[in-house]
Design a protein around this motif. Sequence first.
Motif, PDB file in Angstrom:
ATOM      1  N   ASP A 115       0.842  -1.198   0.000  1.00 35.22           N
ATOM      2  CA  ASP A 115       0.000   0.000   0.000  1.00 35.22           C
ATOM      3  C   ASP A 115       0.875   1.245   0.000  1.00 35.22           C
ATOM      4  O   ASP A 115       1.765   1.398   0.842  1.00 35.22           O
ATOM      5  CB  ASP A 115      -0.918   0.017   1.211  1.00 35.22           C
ATOM      6  N   TYR A 117       1.478   5.232   0.489  1.00 35.36           N
ATOM      7  CA  TYR A 117       0.964   6.424   1.144  1.00 35.36           C
ATOM      8  C   TYR A 117       1.352   7.680   0.384  1.00 35.36           C
ATOM      9  O   TYR A 117       0.577   8.638   0.298  1.00 35.36           O
ATOM     10  CB  TYR A 117       1.517   6.517   2.576  1.00 35.36           C
ATOM     11  N   GLN A 129      -3.695   6.899  -2.135  1.00 34.89           N
ATOM     12  CA  GLN A 129      -4.923   6.503  -1.442  1.00 34.89           C
ATOM     13  C   GLN A 129      -6.057   7.499  -1.710  1.00 34.89           C
ATOM     14  O   GLN A 129      -7.240   7.157  -1.566  1.00 34.89           O
ATOM     15  CB  GLN A 129      -4.669   6.432   0.075  1.00 34.89           C
ATOM     16  N   LEU A 147       1.527   7.976  10.568  1.00 31.49           N
ATOM     17  CA  LEU A 147       1.673   6.737   9.803  1.00 31.49           C
ATOM     18  C   LEU A 147       2.503   5.761  10.630  1.00 31.49           C
ATOM     19  O   LEU A 147       3.635   6.040  10.985  1.00 31.49           O
ATOM     20  CB  LEU A 147       2.364   6.997   8.460  1.00 31.49           C
ATOM     21  N   GLU A 149       4.516   2.162  11.206  1.00 28.46           N
ATOM     22  CA  GLU A 149       5.229   1.066  10.564  1.00 28.46           C
ATOM     23  C   GLU A 149       5.191   1.154   9.033  1.00 28.46           C
ATOM     24  O   GLU A 149       4.550   0.348   8.360  1.00 28.46           O
ATOM     25  CB  GLU A 149       4.664  -0.281  11.016  1.00 28.46           C
ATOM     26  N   CYS A 150       5.873   2.145   8.499  1.00 28.12           N
ATOM     27  CA  CYS A 150       5.949   2.318   7.053  1.00 28.12           C
ATOM     28  C   CYS A 150       7.411   2.444   6.628  1.00 28.12           C
ATOM     29  O   CYS A 150       8.306   2.609   7.456  1.00 28.12           O
ATOM     30  CB  CYS A 150       5.143   3.527   6.593  1.00 28.12           C
ATOM     31  N   SER A 168       7.885   5.446  11.846  1.00 28.06           N
ATOM     32  CA  SER A 168       6.692   5.313  12.663  1.00 28.06           C
ATOM     33  C   SER A 168       6.395   6.714  13.190  1.00 28.06           C
ATOM     34  O   SER A 168       7.091   7.222  14.075  1.00 28.06           O
ATOM     35  CB  SER A 168       6.920   4.326  13.811  1.00 28.06           C
ATOM     36  N   GLU A 195       5.592   3.691   1.775  1.00 36.15           N
ATOM     37  CA  GLU A 195       4.620   2.610   1.643  1.00 36.15           C
ATOM     38  C   GLU A 195       4.504   1.846   2.946  1.00 36.15           C
ATOM     39  O   GLU A 195       5.377   1.914   3.823  1.00 36.15           O
ATOM     40  CB  GLU A 195       4.998   1.670   0.504  1.00 36.15           C
ATOM     41  N   LYS A 196       3.434   1.100   3.065  1.00 36.78           N
ATOM     42  CA  LYS A 196       3.179   0.306   4.262  1.00 36.78           C
ATOM     43  C   LYS A 196       4.211  -0.803   4.386  1.00 36.78           C
ATOM     44  O   LYS A 196       4.564  -1.452   3.408  1.00 36.78           O
ATOM     45  CB  LYS A 196       1.775  -0.294   4.193  1.00 36.78           C
ATOM     46  N   ARG A 197       4.696  -1.030   5.596  1.00 31.61           N
ATOM     47  CA  ARG A 197       5.616  -2.137   5.819  1.00 31.61           C
ATOM     48  C   ARG A 197       4.867  -3.450   5.683  1.00 31.61           C
ATOM     49  O   ARG A 197       3.792  -3.630   6.248  1.00 31.61           O
ATOM     50  CB  ARG A 197       6.254  -2.040   7.202  1.00 31.61           C
TER      51      ARG A 197
END
Length: 362
Positions: A115, A117, A129, A147, A149-150, A168, A195-197
Amino acid sequence: MKTLYDSVRNAFLQIMKQRSLNQLWRKQTKGIKLRKLSKEQEKQIQDYYKECIGRKVTTRWHRLFYSLTGEFNYRYLPFDVFVDMYHRLSPWNYQKIMDDKNMYRQFLSEFNFPDRYLECMRGVFYLPQNGNNQVSLDEVISYCQNLEECIIKPSRDSSAGIGVRLLSLNDGIDKRTGDSIEKIIKSYGQHFLIEKRMVEQESLSVLNPSSCNTIRVHTFRNRKKEKIEFVSAHVRIGRDGSIIDNGSSGGIRSVVHQDGMLSDFACATKPKYVLCEKTDSGVLVRTHKIEKFHQIIETAVAAHERIPFFDIIGWDMLIDQDGKVVIIEYNPNPDMKMQQLIYKDSVLGDMQESILKQAFNR
């Protein structure tokens, strides 16, 4: 028709290539007692490459791999041949534009990615998004306040895990470093993403829980057969406490066979060549299997079909906690030079002859 500019440019690039390879040779052979090749071994190498690419090759890289592994193999790929091959199969003029992680959504939209961001391309910001419209820096800072853990990383020229950072954010401040999101964003220049971890399936995460452990899959566009073919794969495993899995950052690697089983050993190539039977988390490599590996291969082949610009690609992929195949990134010039140590053979495996003959018009 070749112009004077083209001739001068090509001559300059050849000089720079040779200088770079000489530097790499000095670095890799430092402190190593090199084995000599027999006349028969020299002949095997030259006969093989005369058939595949139409010319003689330097055998110094064969000596290096022979000295490190203790095993002679005439199919090792000399580094200068490797560089020439990629210039032919993945032209630089296409790489300049298409090798950008922020463009994946445009031409690989039906595949799964982490994902996103934030995307920044040439200093222009997008919040995927929220749609595809350009947004301001103030809007980005407001969106990224909290946000958890990205990952932030360069979207171009991001080899060896350079610039990959875990974030984080709480009220716009990174909990780990105390840096503001505005400071962090400005430090990354004009080409990066957040991006998402990823959380991996257990067969990957158990190899080293602190890092995102990925599968590197190589695929090849066989123009004679007009199809994409699987070439080889290996798993990249981080070390204890590390968040990245890159071999150039000290990580270890192991060949993945087509049934998903790992090789009998894993291998570290930096700071020196070392064989490992177990990962840092205690997993015995030779008994470990990557689940749904056939789906990873199928996804890489299908995705390569959408990219006509490059004939060989290295895909970094994983299976997430929901069992979905996720593409982390692709590399139109994957570094296979020292990775030959993992295979004790060319990374191109059984496809090497076909790939070289296509690249060198044999």
